[in-house]
Design an enzyme around this catalytic site. Structure first.
Site, mmCIF file in Angstrom:
data_model
loop_
_atom_site.group_PDB
_atom_site.id
_atom_site.type_symbol
_atom_site.label_atom_id
_atom_site.label_comp_id
_atom_site.label_asym_id
_atom_site.label_seq_id
_atom_site.Cartn_x
_atom_site.Cartn_y
_atom_site.Cartn_z
ATOM 1 N N ASP A 98 0.858 -1.188 0.000
ATOM 2 C CA ASP A 98 0.000 0.000 0.000
ATOM 3 C C ASP A 98 0.898 1.244 0.000
ATOM 4 O O ASP A 98 1.134 1.877 1.028
ATOM 5 C CB ASP A 98 -0.931 0.003 1.211
ATOM 6 C CG ASP A 98 -2.033 1.051 1.064
ATOM 7 O OD1 ASP A 98 -2.027 1.783 0.053
ATOM 8 O OD2 ASP A 98 -2.891 1.124 1.957
ATOM 9 N N CYS A 101 0.433 4.572 1.916
ATOM 10 C CA CYS A 101 -0.601 4.512 2.931
ATOM 11 C C CYS A 101 -0.224 5.622 3.926
ATOM 12 O O CYS A 101 0.950 5.800 4.251
ATOM 13 C CB CYS A 101 -0.610 3.161 3.624
ATOM 14 S SG CYS A 101 -1.925 3.019 4.837
ATOM 15 N N HIS A 208 -8.081 0.543 7.122
ATOM 16 C CA HIS A 208 -8.376 1.920 6.713
ATOM 17 C C HIS A 208 -9.657 2.414 7.390
ATOM 18 O O HIS A 208 -10.580 1.644 7.612
ATOM 19 C CB HIS A 208 -8.498 1.990 5.189
ATOM 20 C CG HIS A 208 -7.204 1.666 4.493
ATOM 21 N ND1 HIS A 208 -7.145 1.153 3.230
ATOM 22 C CD2 HIS A 208 -5.927 1.768 4.916
ATOM 23 C CE1 HIS A 208 -5.877 0.966 2.886
ATOM 24 N NE2 HIS A 208 -5.123 1.323 3.909
ATOM 25 N N PHE A 209 -9.687 3.713 7.662
ATOM 26 C CA PHE A 209 -10.839 4.233 8.408
ATOM 27 C C PHE A 209 -10.977 5.733 8.250
ATOM 28 O O PHE A 209 -10.045 6.436 7.848
ATOM 29 C CB PHE A 209 -10.707 3.893 9.900
ATOM 30 C CG PHE A 209 -9.492 4.495 10.567
ATOM 31 C CD1 PHE A 209 -9.506 5.815 11.004
ATOM 32 C CD2 PHE A 209 -8.330 3.745 10.754
ATOM 33 C CE1 PHE A 209 -8.389 6.375 11.612
ATOM 34 C CE2 PHE A 209 -7.213 4.300 11.365
ATOM 35 C CZ PHE A 209 -7.244 5.617 11.790
ATOM 36 N N HIS A 239 -7.511 7.580 7.174
ATOM 37 C CA HIS A 239 -6.392 6.648 6.997
ATOM 38 C C HIS A 239 -6.657 5.768 5.777
ATOM 39 O O HIS A 239 -7.564 4.925 5.791
ATOM 40 C CB HIS A 239 -6.240 5.771 8.248
ATOM 41 C CG HIS A 239 -5.147 4.739 8.122
ATOM 42 N ND1 HIS A 239 -5.288 3.425 8.522
ATOM 43 C CD2 HIS A 239 -3.893 4.826 7.624
ATOM 44 C CE1 HIS A 239 -4.171 2.767 8.303
ATOM 45 N NE2 HIS A 239 -3.314 3.589 7.746
ATOM 46 N N HIS A 408 4.500 4.655 13.490
ATOM 47 C CA HIS A 408 3.374 5.067 12.643
ATOM 48 C C HIS A 408 2.013 4.714 13.220
ATOM 49 O O HIS A 408 0.994 5.180 12.728
ATOM 50 C CB HIS A 408 3.503 4.446 11.255
ATOM 51 C CG HIS A 408 2.889 3.076 11.113
ATOM 52 N ND1 HIS A 408 3.261 1.995 11.896
ATOM 53 C CD2 HIS A 408 1.927 2.602 10.263
ATOM 54 C CE1 HIS A 408 2.571 0.932 11.517
ATOM 55 N NE2 HIS A 408 1.758 1.268 10.552
ATOM 56 N N GLY A 409 1.972 3.855 14.228
ATOM 57 C CA GLY A 409 0.677 3.431 14.763
ATOM 58 C C GLY A 409 0.881 2.497 15.933
ATOM 59 O O GLY A 409 1.919 2.540 16.605
ATOM 60 N N LYS A 484 -15.168 2.009 9.339
ATOM 61 C CA LYS A 484 -14.088 1.110 8.917
ATOM 62 C C LYS A 484 -14.291 0.646 7.477
ATOM 63 O O LYS A 484 -15.422 0.436 7.039
ATOM 64 C CB LYS A 484 -14.061 -0.125 9.827
ATOM 65 C CG LYS A 484 -13.241 0.066 11.095
ATOM 66 C CD LYS A 484 -11.753 0.067 10.791
ATOM 67 C CE LYS A 484 -10.923 0.144 12.078
ATOM 68 N NZ LYS A 484 -9.482 0.249 11.761
#
Length: 485
Positions: A98, A101, A208-209, A239, A408-409, A484
């Site tokens: 991705d 992303c 993704h959201f 995201h 990143h998360g 979502k």
């Protein structure tokens, strides 16, 4: 993975672990983690991937991993590696499928009390109606001609603005101004173009959201003021990435670079690290195609921003200007970029791979938007849909140690299959609603796969990068309603 090095690990300090160079490794590995987190990390294959990346030619500095590290294709997710332009390589596995992303944060003038407890469901449902989501999602109202799609791949978010989707102020608050200048649409295959033609402006699936949240706590009052953040403020996270187009670009070049690896005599511990010299024809073609896919992703998030604004306008009966819906910032977290960094006392032009890692540039650098240059680049760290997310700021420490990079998360701890198994007999939506968070997914399986316990606690991850000095906490955000993919 095809060949393993035996890993010799040394604890450097409370938040750093060194994987000592040996065997085919050309440099050390460096992992940022607390002692508690590292106990889990050392049991994972991802640590071996850090060692494998250290075997690649032309690597500069250590092969690094952030505390949200977990297994990925070739490189670990959470990985950062820089390569010399003359002797180093570029690898699709160091970017991921991705491409670009990333995550964008929008702020508003609305406070939590103005939104109310009951209205969040209706707002999320409005967003759900206006933004297509799910596997293979597409827009019937925005199918581009081949020529127009190539303009998107060349101009990125700038193309979206030229079509009326956004304001000039948006561009100023996007990494690279929303356009990768070295992108070349002619390096993108017809198959990739076809996959992307109807997917611009869609969220996609998986993690993704679009998330409506609120600022729960401010840690750095001065930086928060510059970023325009205040406690109780309603915010929106977006995201998503380059959808099927980016996936196809990665797939195309993995096939090509598997051949290049043999052509250039590059020995790999894992064929998923397939690569080409940065300055080879194959390497340059990949970088150009990757840039084009990255521009698609910038445009994608810009279009979704437009439909977020339209959704809020119809819901509240006020203009986006009156609501103060502004882009705070937009960061990539799957990219390889040509950047100049100071290393061992001299300026060096490098190909910096960040896969599941975020750029975190310090104050004063020209790459930081002028409005934020006095404090540093905003760094956006989304967590899972049940706990919280963070806004951080870039630091000099990141420039000195990680080529201006941070986490990143949250980082997964359960595979999607494991999460589905753990969710059996439960309603994740009802569990979250009991905590005041309304979620709506394209499918029930999506919500199950993305259950909060499938991820590390993002607060633990952020505490590591904050204490290690490679970024600094500014604010914590709480989710209120989540759409979502």
């Amino acid at each position: 993975m095809e060949r393993k090095n035996v890993i010799d690990i040394e604890r450097v300090d409370a938040y750093r672990w060194r994987l000592k160079r040996h065997g085919a490794m050309r440099t050390d590995g460096l992992v940022f983690a607390s002692a508690g987190m590292f106990e889990s990390i050392r049991k994972e294959e991802s640590l071996q991937q850090v060692a494998n990346v250290a075997c690649l030619p032309g690597i500069v500095g250590p092969s690094m991993a952030m505390p949200d590290i977990h297994w990925g294709y070739g490189f670990p997710i959470g990985g950062v590696a820089a390569f010399d332009m003359d002797e180093g390589i570029v690898s699709p596995g160091g970017v991921g499928y991705d491409i670009n992303c990333g995550v964008r944060l929008m702020t508003s003038r609305l406070s939590r009390s103005e939104l109310g407890d009951e209205r969040i469901k209706d707002l999320v449902n409005t967003l759900f109606q206006n933004i297509p989501s799910g596997v293979g999602s597409s827009r019937k109202d925005l199918k581009l001609s081949p020529a127009e799609l190539k303009k998107v791949l060349r101009d990125g978010a700038g193309w979206a603005l030229s079509q009326g989707f956004g304001t000039p102020a948006d561009l100023e608050r996007i990494e690279e101004g929303g356009t990768i200048p070295w992108a070349d649409p002619e390096k993108v295959s017809e198959k990739a173009l076809e996959r992307g033609r109807s997917q611009l402006g869609t969220l996609g699936s998986g993690n993704h959201f679009v998330e409506v949240g609120m600022v729960e706590e401010i840690f750095d009052t001065e930086v928060a003021r510059v970023f325009g953040l205040f406690e109780g403020q309603v915010t929106v996270f977006v995201h998503t990435g380059s959808r099927g187009l980016g996936h196809q670009v990665c797939d195309d070049f993995i096939r090509l670079l598997l051949k290049s690896t043999k052509k250039y005599g590059i020995e790999l511990p894992d064929k998923q690290l397939c690569c080409a010299p940065v300055e080879s024809a194959e390497g340059r073609d990949y970088i150009a195609a990757m840039g084009a896919a990255a521009n698609f992703a910038f445009a994608n998030r810009q279009l979704i921003t437009h439909w977020v604004r339209e959704s809020f306008e119809s819901f509240f009966g006020l203009s986006a200007e009156r609501l103060g819906l502004s882009v705070l910032y937009d960061v990539c977290h799957n990219m390889a970029k040509i950047e100049t960094h100071r290393f061992e006392g001299r300026e060096r032009k490098l190909c910096v791979h960040r896969k599941g890692a975020t750029r975190a540039f310090a104050a004063g650098l020209p790459q930081v938007p002028e409005i934020y240059r006095q404090v540093g680049q905003p760094v956006l760290i989304p967590g899972d849909m049940g706990r919280c997310s963070y806004v951080l700021v870039g630091t000099p420490g990141a420039m000195e140690e990680t080529f201006g990079s941070t986490c990143h998360g949250a980082g997964r701890v359960l595979s999607r299959h494991q999460a589905l198994k753990a969710a059996q007999g439960r309603s994740i939506a009802r569990e979250l609603e009991s905590h005041g968070i309304y979620v709506r997914g394209a499918t029930r399986a999506t919500l199950d796969e993305e259950m909060p316990e499938a991820y590390k606690d993002v607060s633990d991850v952020v505490e590591v990068v904050h204490q290690a000095g490679i970024s600094r906490k500014v604010a914590r955000l709480k989710p209120l309603g989540v759409m979502k993919g």
